[in-house]
Design a protein around this motif. Structure first.
Motif, PDB file in Angstrom:
ATOM      1  N   PHE A 116      -4.042  -0.974  -8.438  1.00 26.35           N
ATOM      2  CA  PHE A 116      -2.835  -1.605  -7.873  1.00 26.35           C
ATOM      3  C   PHE A 116      -3.164  -2.920  -7.163  1.00 26.35           C
ATOM      4  N   ASP A 117      -4.344  -3.472  -7.441  1.00 33.87           N
ATOM      5  CA  ASP A 117      -4.760  -4.740  -6.822  1.00 33.87           C
ATOM      6  C   ASP A 117      -4.780  -4.685  -5.302  1.00 33.87           C
ATOM      7  N   LEU A 118      -5.106  -3.550  -4.765  1.00 33.57           N
ATOM      8  CA  LEU A 118      -5.178  -3.412  -3.302  1.00 33.57           C
ATOM      9  C   LEU A 118      -6.636  -3.549  -2.871  1.00 33.57           C
ATOM     10  N   PRO A 119      -6.875  -3.987  -1.623  1.00 31.95           N
ATOM     11  CA  PRO A 119      -8.262  -4.136  -1.177  1.00 31.95           C
ATOM     12  C   PRO A 119      -9.000  -2.797  -1.178  1.00 31.95           C
ATOM     13  N   THR A 120     -10.245  -2.811  -1.622  1.00 31.37           N
ATOM     14  CA  THR A 120     -10.999  -1.556  -1.746  1.00 31.37           C
ATOM     15  C   THR A 120     -12.023  -1.386  -0.638  1.00 31.37           C
ATOM     16  N   SER A 121     -12.212  -2.452   0.177  1.00 28.40           N
ATOM     17  CA  SER A 121     -13.229  -2.290   1.234  1.00 28.40           C
ATOM     18  C   SER A 121     -12.710  -2.775   2.586  1.00 28.40           C
TER      19      SER A 121
ATOM     20  N   SER B 181     -11.091  -2.517   6.412  1.00 29.21           N
ATOM     21  CA  SER B 181     -11.481  -1.624   7.506  1.00 29.21           C
ATOM     22  C   SER B 181     -10.406  -0.592   7.821  1.00 29.21           C
ATOM     23  N   ASP B 182      -9.177  -0.814   7.323  1.00 33.12           N
ATOM     24  CA  ASP B 182      -8.133   0.193   7.558  1.00 33.12           C
ATOM     25  C   ASP B 182      -7.211   0.295   6.337  1.00 33.12           C
ATOM     26  N   LEU B 183      -6.203   1.154   6.460  1.00 32.45           N
ATOM     27  CA  LEU B 183      -5.351   1.442   5.297  1.00 32.45           C
ATOM     28  C   LEU B 183      -4.000   0.707   5.360  1.00 32.45           C
ATOM     29  N   LYS B 184      -3.914  -0.292   6.252  1.00 33.16           N
ATOM     30  CA  LYS B 184      -2.630  -0.949   6.508  1.00 33.16           C
ATOM     31  C   LYS B 184      -1.984  -1.492   5.216  1.00 33.16           C
ATOM     32  N   LYS B 185      -2.718  -2.300   4.486  1.00 34.57           N
ATOM     33  CA  LYS B 185      -2.177  -2.934   3.268  1.00 34.57           C
ATOM     34  C   LYS B 185      -1.723  -1.873   2.260  1.00 34.57           C
ATOM     35  N   ALA B 186      -2.570  -0.861   2.090  1.00 34.70           N
ATOM     36  CA  ALA B 186      -2.240   0.185   1.118  1.00 34.70           C
ATOM     37  C   ALA B 186      -0.970   0.920   1.555  1.00 34.70           C
ATOM     38  N   ARG B 187      -0.861   1.201   2.849  1.00 32.24           N
ATOM     39  CA  ARG B 187       0.342   1.905   3.342  1.00 32.24           C
ATOM     40  C   ARG B 187       1.588   1.067   3.088  1.00 32.24           C
ATOM     41  N   GLU B 188       1.497  -0.232   3.350  1.00 27.36           N
ATOM     42  CA  GLU B 188       2.661  -1.107   3.123  1.00 27.36           C
ATOM     43  C   GLU B 188       3.062  -1.086   1.648  1.00 27.36           C
ATOM     44  N   PHE B 189       2.043  -1.160   0.800  1.00 27.96           N
ATOM     45  CA  PHE B 189       2.323  -1.185  -0.640  1.00 27.96           C
ATOM     46  C   PHE B 189       3.043   0.090  -1.092  1.00 27.96           C
ATOM     47  N   PHE B 190       2.498   1.248  -0.726  1.00 30.04           N
ATOM     48  CA  PHE B 190       3.108   2.499  -1.208  1.00 30.04           C
ATOM     49  C   PHE B 190       4.485   2.720  -0.579  1.00 30.04           C
ATOM     50  N   ALA B 191       4.654   2.280   0.664  1.00 29.83           N
ATOM     51  CA  ALA B 191       5.957   2.456   1.324  1.00 29.83           C
ATOM     52  C   ALA B 191       7.041   1.654   0.592  1.00 29.83           C
ATOM     53  N   GLY B 192       6.627   0.581  -0.074  1.00 23.74           N
ATOM     54  CA  GLY B 192       7.616  -0.272  -0.747  1.00 23.74           C
ATOM     55  C   GLY B 192       7.920   0.150  -2.179  1.00 23.74           C
TER      56      GLY B 192
ATOM     57  N   ALA C 235       6.606   6.097 -13.416  1.00 27.64           N
ATOM     58  CA  ALA C 235       6.479   5.485 -14.752  1.00 27.64           C
ATOM     59  C   ALA C 235       5.248   4.576 -14.801  1.00 27.64           C
ATOM     60  N   ASP C 236       5.032   3.786 -13.756  1.00 26.68           N
ATOM     61  CA  ASP C 236       3.864   2.882 -13.732  1.00 26.68           C
ATOM     62  C   ASP C 236       2.557   3.668 -13.715  1.00 26.68           C
ATOM     63  N   VAL C 237       2.544   4.736 -12.927  1.00 29.28           N
ATOM     64  CA  VAL C 237       1.309   5.533 -12.816  1.00 29.28           C
ATOM     65  C   VAL C 237       0.975   6.165 -14.178  1.00 29.28           C
ATOM     66  N   PHE C 238       1.996   6.718 -14.845  1.00 23.71           N
ATOM     67  CA  PHE C 238       1.739   7.331 -16.156  1.00 23.71           C
ATOM     68  C   PHE C 238       1.200   6.283 -17.135  1.00 23.71           C
TER      69      PHE C 238
END
Ligand code: RAT
Ligand code: ZN
Length: 413
Positions: A101-106, A108-119, A127-130
């Protein structure tokens, strides 16, 4: 005739293009609501990762389980992804999902990932995951005695064409003394020792649920001590209630054998281990019930070879997947070679066992990566032995392994 190099590219291309059927997961169709897990906090607190946490952190399980979901995820992220390189299979999986999902992999926290999934819109996300996972459908695990799930089915949860139900029997077959009263409360005349009309009443229960759920098969996980025949409630329920109903509805029964439940109870879902089983139980079932079809996956590496031999003996037995502690490249490779060598393409190489939606992305990616060279090597050997391999062979085999064997076994299409 394809050269060795062309074989490898053709196999990789076919694996990439063929939409797989995921024959065993713990994912749920959207109408089953919040029991369907997805998103970063669920991914990071997967029970495979919880088990790994306690090896690198001094936190005790009872302190850990008191934390909120986000606090748990933060702790696991810090411990397994920031303070250590995430090299284990389960940690690498989270990295692969973030990367997909082009999210940062290293970070220091999960902030960006949380924002992405919340949206994300849940339906679009599915459908995208499949699509990213290269799967067309998943098979769920649906226990009619699950107090959260059962009422949703009873209210007529709406179906989803990409999620197939499975009638899971663990509570009935493994924990009868804790659950027969639930059947009683629903009006079934059963008792703890299976006296009176208990057996026909359990059949009636399975009958009602089969009509309600329309499962593609029935399933049960079983301990390493599973035995058949045996003077036990489970053996009687299997032989006299479950297998007859499977025959009536023409449904296979999936037996997943070899769990040592809760060897460390403090770890909860992460507390199960593995034990070598006596597969003569499976042999007896396949032999005694030739009209029933079985699916089977076993948890101990030591049982894999004999299971493969049994599939050569019993055409009513279909092997599937590299289950749980077997789902690591080193073991997947060994098991898949063994199965190809002994069974040709008459088995189902893998399932994801995903509990969190996005896991199918990394689990299927790993399967394709591990299986590409194995399949290519199989065709190479065939070519060396004098049979030219063409694209049609490869296409047919990949489709058979990852779709048709299952579709035919369960009568899906
Ligand atoms: O792999 C897992 O997540 C296990 O905890 C089990 O759920 C197992 O796959 C099962 O279906 O019993
Ligand atoms: Zn499972």
């Amino acid at each position: 005739m394809l050269s060795s190099h062309q074989i490898r590219s053709a196999v990789d291309a076919e694996l990439a293009l063929t939409p797989f059927i995921d024959v065993h997961t713990h994912l749920f169709m959207p109408s089953l609501g919040s029991i369907g897990l997805w998103g970063i906090d669920e991914l990071v607190t997967y029970h495979y990762l919880e088990a790994e946490l306690f090896r690198s952190s001094s936190i005790k399980p009872d302190e850990y389980f008191k934390l909120s979901k986000q606090e748990k995820a933060d702790l696991i992220w810090r411990t397994l992804f920031v303070e250590n390189a995430p090299v284990s299979e389960a940690t690498r999986g989270v990295v692969a999902v973030l990367h997909a999902f082009d999210l940062p992999t290293s970070s220091s926290d999960l902030k960006k990932a949380r924002e992405f999934f919340a949206g994300r819109d849940y339906h679009e996300h599915i459908a995208d995951v499949f699509k990213l996972a290269g799967i067309s459908e998943v098979v769920m695990t649906n226990d009619p005695l699950d107090p959260e799930e059962a009422p949703l089915w009873e209210k007529g949860a709406s179906r989803h064409t990409q999620f197939h139900p499975v009638l899971r029997l663990d509570r009935i077959l493994n924990k009868w003394p804790d659950h027969y009263q639930v059947l009683q409360s629903k009006g079934y005349k059963v008792d703890e020792n299976l006296g009176g009309n208990s057996i026909s009443e359990v059949r009636r229960f399975l009958d009602v649920w089969t009509k309600l759920m329309k499962p593609v098969y029935m399933a049960c996980s079983l301990p390493d001590t599973f035995a058949y025949p045996e003077n036990s409630v489970r053996a009687k329920l299997l032989a006299e209630a479950v297998l007859p109903v499977c025959r009536e509805f023409n449904l296979p029964l999936s037996l997943m054998i070899g769990v040592r439940y809760l060897v460390n109870p403090a770890l909860k879902l992460a507390g199960d281990a593995v034990g070598k089983a006596d597969l003569r139980a499976l042999e007896r079932l396949c032999c005694e019930f030739p009209e029933n079809r079985f699916l089977s996956s076993v948890l101990s590496r030591e049982n894999q070879h004999e299971l493969t031999v049994y599939a050569r003996k019993f055409s009513n037995l279909m092997l599937f997947g590299c289950w749980w502690f077997m789902n690591n490249p080193s073991i997947v490779e060994e098991m898949t070679r063994e199965r190809l060598e002994m069974l040709g393409t008459t088995f189902i190489p893998q399932h994801s066992d995903a509990r969190i939606l996005e896991q199918v992305i990394y689990k299927w990616r790993n399967t394709r990566r591990t299986l590409g060279p194995i399949l290519a090597n199989t065709y190479d050997l065939l070519a060396q032995d004098g049979r030219a391999v063409n694209l049609g062979d490869i296409q047919k085999d990949v489709k058979r392994l990852f779709r048709t064997n299952f579709e035919q076994w369960v009568g899906l299409r």
